[in-house]
Write a protein that holds these residues in place. Structure first.
Motif, PDB file in Angstrom:
ATOM      1  N   LEU A   1       0.474  -1.353  -0.363  1.00 24.60           N
ATOM      2  CA  LEU A   1       0.129   0.151  -0.128  1.00 24.60           C
ATOM      3  C   LEU A   1       1.021   1.306  -0.225  1.00 24.60           C
ATOM      4  CD1 LEU A   1      -2.626   1.748   0.481  1.00 24.60           C
ATOM      5  CD2 LEU A   1      -2.135   1.144   2.719  1.00 24.60           C
ATOM      6  N   ALA A   2       0.355   2.306  -0.980  1.00 28.73           N
ATOM      7  CA  ALA A   2       1.375   3.627  -1.013  1.00 28.73           C
ATOM      8  C   ALA A   2       0.211   4.382  -1.085  1.00 28.73           C
ATOM      9  CB  ALA A   2       1.827   3.378  -2.663  1.00 28.73           C
ATOM     10  N   ALA A   3       0.917   5.290   0.135  1.00 33.66           N
ATOM     11  CA  ALA A   3       0.280   6.707   0.302  1.00 33.66           C
ATOM     12  C   ALA A   3       0.896   7.750   0.595  1.00 33.66           C
ATOM     13  CB  ALA A   3      -0.697   6.110   1.645  1.00 33.66           C
ATOM     14  N   PRO A   4       0.755   8.947   0.367  1.00 41.44           N
ATOM     15  CA  PRO A   4       1.456  10.262   0.983  1.00 41.44           C
ATOM     16  C   PRO A   4       2.013  10.516   2.287  1.00 41.44           C
ATOM     17  CG  PRO A   4      -0.621  10.775  -0.369  1.00 41.44           C
ATOM     18  CD  PRO A   4      -0.288   9.638   0.381  1.00 41.44           C
ATOM     19  N   THR A   5       2.896  11.268   2.876  1.00 42.98           N
ATOM     20  CA  THR A   5       3.182  11.312   4.115  1.00 42.98           C
ATOM     21  C   THR A   5       2.398  11.805   5.155  1.00 42.98           C
ATOM     22  OG1 THR A   5       5.704  12.440   3.084  1.00 42.98           O
ATOM     23  CG2 THR A   5       5.823  12.198   5.322  1.00 42.98           C
TER      24      THR A   5
ATOM     25  N   VAL B   1      -0.699  11.006   4.984  1.00 40.69           N
ATOM     26  CA  VAL B   1      -1.869  10.119   5.197  1.00 40.69           C
ATOM     27  C   VAL B   1      -1.118   9.208   5.726  1.00 40.69           C
ATOM     28  CG1 VAL B   1      -3.246   8.732   4.468  1.00 40.69           C
ATOM     29  CG2 VAL B   1      -2.925  10.159   3.083  1.00 40.69           C
ATOM     30  N   CYS B   2       0.469   8.478   5.981  1.00 36.16           N
ATOM     31  CA  CYS B   2       0.907   8.027   6.193  1.00 36.16           C
ATOM     32  C   CYS B   2       1.187   8.401   8.118  1.00 36.16           C
ATOM     33  CB  CYS B   2       2.514   7.377   6.296  1.00 36.16           C
ATOM     34  SG  CYS B   2       2.651   6.700   4.356  1.00 36.16           S
TER      35      CYS B   2
ATOM     36  N   GLY C   1      -4.582   4.353  11.801  1.00 41.53           N
ATOM     37  CA  GLY C   1      -5.829   3.468  12.100  1.00 41.53           C
ATOM     38  C   GLY C   1      -6.472   2.448  11.519  1.00 41.53           C
ATOM     39  N   LEU C   2      -6.152   2.578  10.563  1.00 40.51           N
ATOM     40  CA  LEU C   2      -6.023   1.777   9.173  1.00 40.51           C
ATOM     41  C   LEU C   2      -5.690   0.355   9.483  1.00 40.51           C
ATOM     42  CD1 LEU C   2      -6.743   3.970   5.684  1.00 40.51           C
ATOM     43  CD2 LEU C   2      -8.978   2.869   7.266  1.00 40.51           C
TER      44      LEU C   2
ATOM     45  N   VAL D   1       3.230  -0.167   3.665  1.00 36.93           N
ATOM     46  CA  VAL D   1       3.304   0.494   3.273  1.00 36.93           C
ATOM     47  C   VAL D   1       4.724   1.224   3.269  1.00 36.93           C
ATOM     48  CG1 VAL D   1       2.818   2.747   4.451  1.00 36.93           C
ATOM     49  CG2 VAL D   1       1.782   0.766   5.161  1.00 36.93           C
ATOM     50  N   PHE D   2       4.100   1.315   1.751  1.00 38.66           N
ATOM     51  CA  PHE D   2       5.504   2.748   0.493  1.00 38.66           C
ATOM     52  C   PHE D   2       5.021   4.557   0.892  1.00 38.66           C
ATOM     53  CE2 PHE D   2       4.856  -1.596  -0.176  1.00 38.66           C
ATOM     54  CZ  PHE D   2       6.370  -1.931  -0.641  1.00 38.66           C
ATOM     55  N   GLU D   3       5.683   5.171   1.178  1.00 44.47           N
ATOM     56  CA  GLU D   3       5.982   6.506   1.536  1.00 44.47           C
ATOM     57  C   GLU D   3       6.399   6.556   0.137  1.00 44.47           C
ATOM     58  OE1 GLU D   3       6.422  10.021   4.682  1.00 44.47           O
ATOM     59  OE2 GLU D   3       8.003   8.356   4.269  1.00 44.47           O
TER      60      GLU D   3
END
Length: 292
Positions: free
Chosen positions: A98-102, A104-105, A111-112, A127-129
């Motif tokens: 799962l990738a997300a912006p900083t 959001v990480c 919580g998710l 997680v991949f930032e």
């Protein structure tokens, strides 16, 4: 060709391409570095040419670039088959990248991840930032299985809206504007402006355009933590998403800007290939589906 191409060889190629090295790929796959090297070498013998340029980091050759999308598809399809075969266990299984912006990480994902771990104990989320502009490319290239996209254009069925994240002025608590309910962007012109290049520049420019205010950043900062540290040190002011609140030291505050500008956040799988059952299961348990 010396032999047929097999899944282990393609999996090794993908891992080295994604991690940039044979040692890191070995850690990723849970096998020895020697096994990764042998798998890639066997693939190159089968294809009759190198697929990787050895170095730091390792990069695909022109042939490797052509092979890589097909290798990703094969690896993803094999993972989906394994997941489908074990669905009788009571829920989705497997690994989701799962990738997300900083921001959001920092603010949303913890919580998710807790909720997913409780609801889907047999799914591992990695997680991949990344920066906003990178995430859609990673998703469609198969580098990741799901991503939180900013201002996604026509998200596919099953995508989930995580909400709108408004832009705020980042100020030291002792700044004259820090106590206001809102700050007009024109009021920031007296301070040196620090611009984050992580993805929100277009939202900031839009706010200044709407206000008819002069936009002249003094400093351009790539890392968000560095930018926050510089504002904290009194170097200047900035504008960033509300989700950055969790990253701030006590001496900094976020104040909503005028004109109001926000970004939308969408959790989704890829648009142009099937989602794995694990991705579908995770997203189904999140909340609001984006209309399509």
């Amino acid at each position: 060709m010396a032999s047929e191409v097999n899944l282990a060889q393609l999996r090794a190629l993908v891992a080295v391409a994604d991690t940039g090295g044979f040692g890191a790929a070995a850690d990723e796959l849970g096998i020895s570095q020697s096994a990764v090297s042998h798998a890639v070498a066997a693939l190159e013998r089968s294809l009759g040419a190198p697929v990787l340029r050895r170095g730091t980091p390792c990069r695909p050759t022109p042939l490797g670039e052509q092979v890589l999308p097909h290798a990703r598809t094969a690896v993803a399809s094999a993972a989906a088959v394994r997941t489908i075969a074990t669905r009788h266990s009571g829920g989705p299984t497997g690994t989701v990248r799962l990738a997300a912006p900083t921001t959001v990480c920092q603010a949303l994902l913890p919580g998710l991840l807790r909720d997913w771990k409780a609801a889907y104990p047999q799914v591992t989320v990695r997680v991949f930032e990344g920066e906003d502009a990178e995430l859609a490319t990673w998703l469609e290239a198969g580098t990741v299985d799901a991503a939180v996209l900013v201002d996604a254009d026509r998200p596919p069925p099953g995508a989930v809206a995580l909400g709108a994240d408004s832009m705020h002025a980042l100020l030291r608590r002792d700044h004259p504007l820090a106590g206001q309910e809102t700050v007009h962007v024109g009021e920031l012109e007296d301070d040196d402006f620090l611009l984050s290049e992580g993805g929100c520049e277009r939202h900031i420019r839009e706010a200044y355009r709407r206000a008819g205010a002069r936009f002249a950043p003094r400093h351009r900062i790539r890392d968000l933590n560095t930018l926050i540290g510089m504002v904290h040190a009194g170097v200047g002011v900035s504008v960033m998403p509300a989700l950055a609140l969790t990253m701030l030291p006590p001496d900094c505050v976020l104040v909503p800007i005028r004109p109001a500008v926000h970004r939308t956040l969408t959790l989704t799988g890829p648009s142009h290939r099937p989602w794995s059952p694990a991705v579908t299961g995770l997203l189904a348990g999140v909340g609001t589906t984006v209309p399509v």
